[in-house]
Scaffold this motif. Structure first.
Motif, short mmCIF file in Angstrom:
data_model
loop_
_atom_site.label_atom_id
_atom_site.label_comp_id
_atom_site.label_asym_id
_atom_site.label_seq_id
_atom_site.Cartn_x
_atom_site.Cartn_y
_atom_site.Cartn_z
N THR A 1 1.16 -1.18 0.10
CA THR A 1 -0.04 0.47 -0.10
C THR A 1 0.72 0.98 0.00
OG1 THR A 1 -1.87 -1.56 0.94
CG2 THR A 1 -1.54 1.03 1.30
N ARG B 1 0.70 4.93 0.50
CA ARG B 1 -0.13 6.46 0.12
C ARG B 1 0.85 7.79 -0.27
NH1 ARG B 1 -4.22 5.93 3.84
NH2 ARG B 1 -4.81 3.85 4.19
N PRO C 1 -5.40 13.58 -1.54
CA PRO C 1 -4.40 11.94 -0.59
C PRO C 1 -4.89 10.85 -1.39
CG PRO C 1 -5.44 13.57 0.60
CD PRO C 1 -6.00 14.46 -0.35
N ILE D 1 -4.39 6.89 -2.67
CA ILE D 1 -4.02 5.60 -1.85
C ILE D 1 -3.41 4.48 -3.26
CG2 ILE D 1 -4.33 3.59 -0.40
CD1 ILE D 1 -6.24 4.90 1.20
N GLU E 1 -8.77 8.93 -1.27
CA GLU E 1 -8.60 8.68 0.34
C GLU E 1 -9.85 8.63 0.39
OE1 GLU E 1 -5.97 9.03 4.87
OE2 GLU E 1 -5.97 10.05 2.60
#
Length: 224
Positions: A102, A104, A160, A162, A184
């Protein structure tokens, strides 16, 4: 270049990260500025002086940085997540041994393509990274053989994001993986997705490919 002891490397990593953060601020300012021409000229001279100071002791094009760990593939100057690289967003990435990763990240003006939107090549780079990271975490290091990216929605600057990746099937040295990019605050809407094929290098081939580094680089080979 002498390898650093763990304590020395930790101290240098902190300093490299601090410089990288300052340079990212400078890069953002440089691509957004509308100051007068004479101020641009003055800033140019300061930038050239700074470059001269940093070049007083520098490594060669193929040398591995003293803050890097070539065994795990962690690159402190990675253009995707490297704390010391001013062109990196940088992405904050995690992974697990079951072949998942993952990342970010929030992208700003330096990574703009169409006005207000992230450049498509940057999106592909982010997805490629989490794909490769997922495989390395599972011991399936390798180089990207093919990468297919499907863009579902425009990716906007300043929000943001992901990126998630999951390892797929393995056949000898070849491994597939899939990845997905979302906002996000709207994880149900896919902005972009990717399928990748990665080929692990045989140890002897890796030794040849990375010979110019003068180091044992194991992260891009199959380890299990």
């Amino acid at each position: 270049m002498a390898e650093l002891m763990p304590e020395e490397r930790a101290v240098r990593r902190d300093a490299v990260g601090a410089l990288g953060s300052a340079l990212r601020d400078l890069l953002d300012a440089a691509v957004r500025t509308e100051v007068p021409v004479d101020e641009l000229a003055a800033a140019t001279e300061v930038a050239r002086q700074l470059a001269g100071r940093l070049r007083a002791d520098s490594r060669g094009l193929h040398d591995i940085a003293s803050v890097d760990d070539p065994e795990t593939g962690e690159r402190w100057y990675s253009p995707v997540y490297g704390p010391g690289n001013p062109v990196a967003p940088p992405m904050v990435a995690t992974d697990s041994p079951d072949g998942r990763a993952t990342g970010r990240v929030t992208l700003g003006k330096p990574h703009e393509g169409p006005p207000g939107l992230v450049h498509g090549g940057v999106v592909a780079t982010l997805l490629d990274h989490v794909l490769a990271r997922a495989l390395r975490a599972a011991g399936r290091g390798g180089l990207t053989a093919t990468l297919t990216v499907t863009y579902r929605r425009p990716v906007r600057l300043g929000i943001p994001l992901i990126a998630t990746a999951e390892m797929g099937a393995t056949d000898g040295r070849r491994t597939t993986a899939t990845a997905r990019l979302v906002a996000e605050d709207d994880p149900s809407t896919t902005l972009a997705e990717a399928e990748g094929l990665f080929v692990a290098l045989r140890p002897e081939r890796a030794a040849d490919v990375f010979a110019p580094t003068g180091r044992d680089v194991a992260a891009w080979t199959t380890r299990r």
